[in-house]
Scaffold this motif. Structure first.
Motif, PDB file in Angstrom:
ATOM      1  N   GLU A 295       0.831  -1.198   0.000  1.00  0.00           N
ATOM      2  CA  GLU A 295       0.000   0.000   0.000  1.00  0.00           C
ATOM      3  C   GLU A 295       0.872   1.258   0.000  1.00  0.00           C
ATOM      4  O   GLU A 295       2.033   1.223   0.443  1.00  0.00           O
ATOM      5  CB  GLU A 295      -0.926   0.006   1.215  1.00  0.00           C
ATOM      6  CG  GLU A 295      -1.930  -1.133   1.232  1.00  0.00           C
ATOM      7  CD  GLU A 295      -2.840  -1.112   0.008  1.00  0.00           C
ATOM      8  OE1 GLU A 295      -3.238  -0.010  -0.408  1.00  0.00           O
ATOM      9  OE2 GLU A 295      -3.127  -2.194  -0.538  1.00  0.00           O
ATOM     10  N   PRO A 296       0.367   2.394  -0.502  1.00  0.00           N
ATOM     11  CA  PRO A 296       1.169   3.623  -0.652  1.00  0.00           C
ATOM     12  C   PRO A 296       1.928   4.044   0.603  1.00  0.00           C
ATOM     13  O   PRO A 296       3.079   4.452   0.524  1.00  0.00           O
ATOM     14  CB  PRO A 296       0.118   4.664  -1.056  1.00  0.00           C
ATOM     15  CG  PRO A 296      -0.931   3.871  -1.765  1.00  0.00           C
ATOM     16  CD  PRO A 296      -0.995   2.552  -1.054  1.00  0.00           C
ATOM     17  N   ASN A 297       1.316   3.963   1.785  1.00  0.00           N
ATOM     18  CA  ASN A 297       1.977   4.415   3.015  1.00  0.00           C
ATOM     19  C   ASN A 297       2.596   3.273   3.817  1.00  0.00           C
ATOM     20  O   ASN A 297       3.062   3.468   4.934  1.00  0.00           O
ATOM     21  CB  ASN A 297       0.982   5.170   3.903  1.00  0.00           C
ATOM     22  CG  ASN A 297       0.516   6.460   3.241  1.00  0.00           C
ATOM     23  OD1 ASN A 297       1.300   7.148   2.593  1.00  0.00           O
ATOM     24  ND2 ASN A 297      -0.766   6.767   3.396  1.00  0.00           N
ATOM     25  N   GLU A 298       2.597   2.074   3.241  1.00  0.00           N
ATOM     26  CA  GLU A 298       3.127   0.908   3.934  1.00  0.00           C
ATOM     27  C   GLU A 298       4.614   0.740   3.627  1.00  0.00           C
ATOM     28  O   GLU A 298       5.040   0.813   2.474  1.00  0.00           O
ATOM     29  CB  GLU A 298       2.361  -0.342   3.479  1.00  0.00           C
ATOM     30  CG  GLU A 298       2.781  -1.618   4.174  1.00  0.00           C
ATOM     31  CD  GLU A 298       2.048  -2.824   3.592  1.00  0.00           C
ATOM     32  OE1 GLU A 298       2.323  -3.944   4.045  1.00  0.00           O
ATOM     33  OE2 GLU A 298       1.217  -2.631   2.679  1.00  0.00           O
ATOM     34  N   PRO A 299       5.478   0.539   4.644  1.00  0.00           N
ATOM     35  CA  PRO A 299       6.906   0.344   4.392  1.00  0.00           C
ATOM     36  C   PRO A 299       7.167  -0.994   3.713  1.00  0.00           C
ATOM     37  O   PRO A 299       6.366  -1.929   3.816  1.00  0.00           O
ATOM     38  CB  PRO A 299       7.521   0.384   5.796  1.00  0.00           C
ATOM     39  CG  PRO A 299       6.426  -0.047   6.700  1.00  0.00           C
ATOM     40  CD  PRO A 299       5.157   0.489   6.083  1.00  0.00           C
TER      41      PRO A 299
END
Length: 409
Positions: free
Chosen positions: A396-400
């Protein structure tokens, strides 16, 4: 690597005139031929090394590197027993003993330092033998484990070197964040580079070297410049926009293409559909021909290491025996010239020539922060894209990026 002669003096004189420092390598064959695990063989090797060091005494020579990737199991000095059997021998020269090998290297470095010259060694970035990994835990991967074990008794070594073939960026690697935890000695990247060949073989019909792929100077230059700037951001001399400042520099592999290397490599088992075709022409038994031979690896833009194509210089015309080949600079050469002599780098260094400084850090205090932020975003996007491609996952976009999907894992 030097031989027993004085013919190198003119080269050393020219290097000194152009303010170039030289690191000389003391080479080994492999663990079945270069023997130094007994008192008698160690004395013989020390005498040989002492003779070479004295023959190469020159103000341009600042250091010797004793051994290249001696810790790599393929060199048969230290390895697990089952790996030795895979290479067709009953065991490696020092068995699985990290301590015995590194203490022997330390004794050889002592000979170099007796001649008032710095000494180090170049490690492969490989794991410890399986039975030794518990000594450092499972957070210290690759060469960090070797340095962790050996650093405390290597009293004759002046610096550590590690050969790093990573992807486009060094920064995500553990060694860039944890080296200070295992040693206070200077650190060099003793090899890094990108080959200038893109493998895309003709899968049908007749196969020869000319149907295996094409020269790719642009990808080589693009990736190499990213690596160079990554090293600069982590250099001990970095002044602004820095990462963890710990490295004293690096050595690019290589100055010119090495035509003989295709003879020593063979394709490894893999599901890549290109391999059956490349296996028809590799290994290369003709050292005068430029082959694409190598092996699969995620460290290159085309996921394949073409061993003969790492040069910043290509051979434009091969000359007769004992004469010099005519060389052609690749794009990487001109890009590095831009970075190093024309002020093209955006990193600001302590002691840098004022004419080459990218910007005044006092007048533009936020500039380095902005560039560092941009670099980090770019690097993490690259890591994410690779993790998704290699591991068939969706982030996901904000997942490291998950740790298991990092390149070195």
């Amino acid at each position: 690597t030097l031989k027993f002669s004085k013919r190198h003096k003119q080269f050393f004189d020219l290097a000194l005139a152009y303010n170039i420092s030289i690191f000389v390598g003391y080479d080994f064959v492999d663990g079945t031929k270069s023997i130094f695990n007994t008192e008698e063989t160690m004395v013989e090797m020390q005498e040989e090394l002492r003779t070479l060091v004295r023959a190469a005494k020159h103000p341009a020579v600042v250091a010797w590197i004793v051994g290249n990737e001696l810790n790599g199991p393929w060199n048969l000095f230290v390895c697990d027993k089952d790996l030795a059997e895979n290479f067709g021998v009953s065991g490696c020269q020092f068995g699985a003993s990290v301590e015995k090998l590194m203490k022997s290297v330390n004794l050889l470095c002592g000979v170099v330092r007796e001649e008032n010259v710095l000494c180090g060694t170049a490690l492969a970035n490989v794991n410890l033998p399986t039975e030794k990994q518990h000594l450092v835990g499972f957070q210290l991967w690759g060469a960090l484990g070797w340095i962790k074990i050996a650093d405390k008794f290597m009293d004759q070594i002046d610096f550590w070197g590690v050969n790093l073939y990573t992807r486009r960026y060094f920064s995500p690697m553990g060694i860039f964040h944890r080296f200070h935890l295992v040693s206070s000695r200077p650190f060099l990247i003793t090899e890094y580079g990108v080959d200038a060949y893109s493998l895309h073989p003709q899968l049908e019909g007749w196969n020869g070297y000319d149907t295996m792929g094409t020269e790719d100077e642009v990808s080589q230059a693009d990736w190499l410049s990213s690596m160079v700037e990554d090293i600069e951001r982590h250099a001990t001399t970095c002044k602004a926009g820095c990462g963890v400042r710990f490295t004293s520099g690096g050595a690019i592999m290589a100055w010119v293409d090495e035509y003989w290397k295709g003879k020593a490599v063979t394709p490894v088992p893999t599901s890549d559909e290109r391999m059956p075709t490349i296996a028809r022409v590799c290994p290369s038994l003709k050292e005068y021909l430029h082959s694409p031979c190598g092996y699969m690896s995620p460290t290159q833009p085309d996921l394949y290491v073409s061993e003969e194509w790492f040069g910043m210089m290509a051979v434009k015309q091969k000359c007769s025996i004992n004469k010099v080949d005519l060389l052609r600079p690749r794009v990487a050469y001109y890009l590095l010239k831009l970075l190093w002599t024309k002020g093209g780098t955006c990193t600001v260094f302590y002691g840098q020539d004022d004419a080459l400084v990218a910007y005044d850090t006092a007048d533009f205090p936020d500039c380095s922060k902005s560039m560092k932020s941009y670099h980090n975003r770019t690097m993490h996007l690259f890591m994410r894209a690779e993790a998704e491609a290699f591991h068939d996952i969706k982030i996901e976009p904000n997942e490291p990026t998950p740790v298991f999907a990092h390149f070195e894992n």
